[in-house]
Design a protein around this motif. Structure first.
Motif, short mmCIF file in Angstrom:
data_model
loop_
_atom_site.label_atom_id
_atom_site.label_comp_id
_atom_site.label_asym_id
_atom_site.label_seq_id
_atom_site.Cartn_x
_atom_site.Cartn_y
_atom_site.Cartn_z
N GLU A 81 5.47 10.97 -4.16
CA GLU A 81 3.71 11.64 -3.69
C GLU A 81 3.82 11.06 -1.94
O GLU A 81 3.19 11.24 -1.06
N GLY A 132 2.24 9.07 0.40
CA GLY A 132 0.51 9.19 -0.37
C GLY A 132 1.29 7.82 -1.08
O GLY A 132 0.64 7.71 -2.32
N THR A 133 2.72 7.76 -1.56
CA THR A 133 3.59 7.43 -2.45
C THR A 133 3.38 5.75 -1.88
O THR A 133 3.32 5.01 -1.14
N PRO A 134 2.45 4.78 -2.94
CA PRO A 134 2.63 3.43 -2.99
C PRO A 134 4.27 2.92 -3.22
O PRO A 134 4.86 3.05 -3.73
N VAL A 135 4.45 1.83 -1.84
CA VAL A 135 5.87 1.32 -1.51
C VAL A 135 6.02 0.23 -2.60
O VAL A 135 7.17 -0.38 -2.25
N GLY A 171 0.55 -1.01 0.09
CA GLY A 171 -0.01 0.18 0.03
C GLY A 171 0.39 1.14 -0.08
O GLY A 171 2.27 1.10 0.06
N THR A 172 -0.02 2.05 0.58
CA THR A 172 1.21 3.52 0.48
C THR A 172 2.39 3.68 2.16
O THR A 172 1.65 2.72 2.71
N LEU A 173 3.09 4.26 1.82
CA LEU A 173 3.53 4.93 2.96
C LEU A 173 2.40 4.80 4.58
O LEU A 173 2.92 4.12 5.27
N ARG A 174 2.04 6.06 3.89
CA ARG A 174 1.26 5.89 5.52
C ARG A 174 0.69 4.74 5.34
O ARG A 174 0.09 4.78 7.33
N GLU A 175 0.07 4.19 4.97
CA GLU A 175 -1.13 3.35 5.28
C GLU A 175 -0.41 1.79 5.97
O GLU A 175 -0.42 1.19 6.58
N ASN A 176 1.09 1.69 5.48
CA ASN A 176 2.03 1.18 6.32
C ASN A 176 1.87 1.35 7.80
O ASN A 176 2.43 0.51 9.01
#
Length: 247
Positions: free
Chosen positions: A126, A129-132, A90-95
Motif C-alpha cells: 500500500e 499507507g502500508t503499516p510497518v 503505524g503506516t510508513l507515512r505516519e512515521n
C-alpha cells in the motif's frame, strides 16, 4: 558549529569528560567523531542539544552560544537519530510525518529520494499507507534507520546528529546507510558519532577524540598517515573485517 575550549563534567564529584575541547564544523558536509570508548564523543551531542551545559568555554550554533538560544527553537533546529531509532506501529507515512505533520507530498517525495527509500515505497503493498508493524517489524534494520533519518530531515534541521547509527547493522545495510548519509550531507550539516571507521572513511572531516580531548582533525587519509591512534584504530578494524582468502 563551533566548540571553543569546552570543559564539562557530569557532576562536581566526577572527573571531567571534556578538557578544553575545540573544533569547527563548517556548514554542510559530513563531520565524524571517532575515538576509544569514553573519549567524550557522545557528550558532544548532549552539549549541542543542551541536555547538559558546558562548565567552561562555548558551544556555538550559527555563531550564537547555545545558552542564548530559546531551548525549543534550538532543538527544533536539530535532527537526532540514535543507534536503535524508534519506528511507530503505524503506516510508513505516519512515521515520516510524526514530527512534521504539515509536510506536503512534494516534501515527502524529496526526502524519500534523499534517503533512497523510493524502492521500499514501491515494494510495499500500500505504498506510504502500508503499516510497518510493531517497532517497524516489517522493515529491515537498515530501512528502519533510513526511515528515522528521513523523519529527521523532513523537519528541515540545521544540524543532523547521528549517534552510532550503523552500529547494529550488517555490512549490506551499513553500506546503504552510508550512501544515505552522504546524500543527506549534500544539503544538511551532518555530524556522526561512529564506532565503525568503515562508516566515516569518506567524511569531509574526522575529529579524533581521546580522554576528553581533540587530538587530531583531518580526512581519513590524512589521519591514517599522521595520527597514531587513528592509524591503530583503522588497522585493527579493517584487518579484522578483511576476508581470509587463504586456501
Amino acid at each position: 558549529m563551533v566548540f571553543e575550549d569546552v570543559t564539562f563534567r557530569y557532576r562536581a564529584d566526577l572527573p571531567p569528560v571534556h578538557h578544553g575541547v575545540s573544533f569547527t564544523v563548517p556548514g554542510g558536509g559530513l563531520t565524524a567523531f571517532v575515538g576509544p570508548s569514553g573519549a567524550g564523543k557522545t557528550t558532544v551531542f548532549g552539549l549541542i542539544e543542551r541536555f547538559y551545559e558546558a562548565d567552561g568555554g562555548r558551544v556555538l550554533v550559527d555563531g550564537q552560544d547555545v545558552r542564548e538560544w530559546p531551548l525549543e527553537r534550538l532543538r527544533a533546529a536539530i535532527g537526532y537519530v540514535e543507534q536503535d531509532a524508534p519506528v511507530l506501529a503505524g503506516t510508513l507515512r505516519e512515521n515520516l510525518v510524526f514530527a512534521a505533520p504539515g509536510a506536503t507530498d512534494a516534501q515527502i517525495a524529496d526526502v524519500l529520494a534523499r534517503t533512497r527509500l523510493e524502492g521500499l515505497v514501491e515494494r510495499l503493498p500500500e505504498g506510504l499507507g502500508t503499516p510497518v508493524g510493531h517497532r517497524g517489524s516489517r522493515l529491515s534494520g537498515g530501512e528502519r534507520q533510513r526511515v528515522a533519518i528521513a523523519r529527521a530531515l523532513l523537519r528541515g534541521p540545521r544540524l543532523l546528529l547521528l549517534d552510532e547509527a550503523t552500529s547494529q547493522l550488517d555490512a549490506v545495510n551499513e553500506l546503504a546507510l552510508r550512501e544515505t548519509v552522504a546524500q543527506a550531507a549534500e544539503t544538511t550539516t551532518v555530524l556522526v558519532v561512529a564506532h565503525r571507521l568503515s562508516t566515516v572513511t569518506l567524511a569531509d572531516r574526522i575529529v579524533v577524540m581521546d580522554a576528553g580531548r581533540v587530538r587530531a582533525v583531518g580526512t581519513h587519509a590524512e589521519l591514517v598517515a599522521g595520527d597514531p591512534l587513528y592509524g591503530e584504530l583503522a588497522a585493527t578494524q579493517f584487518l579484522a573485517t578483511t576476508p581470509d582468502v587463504r586456501t
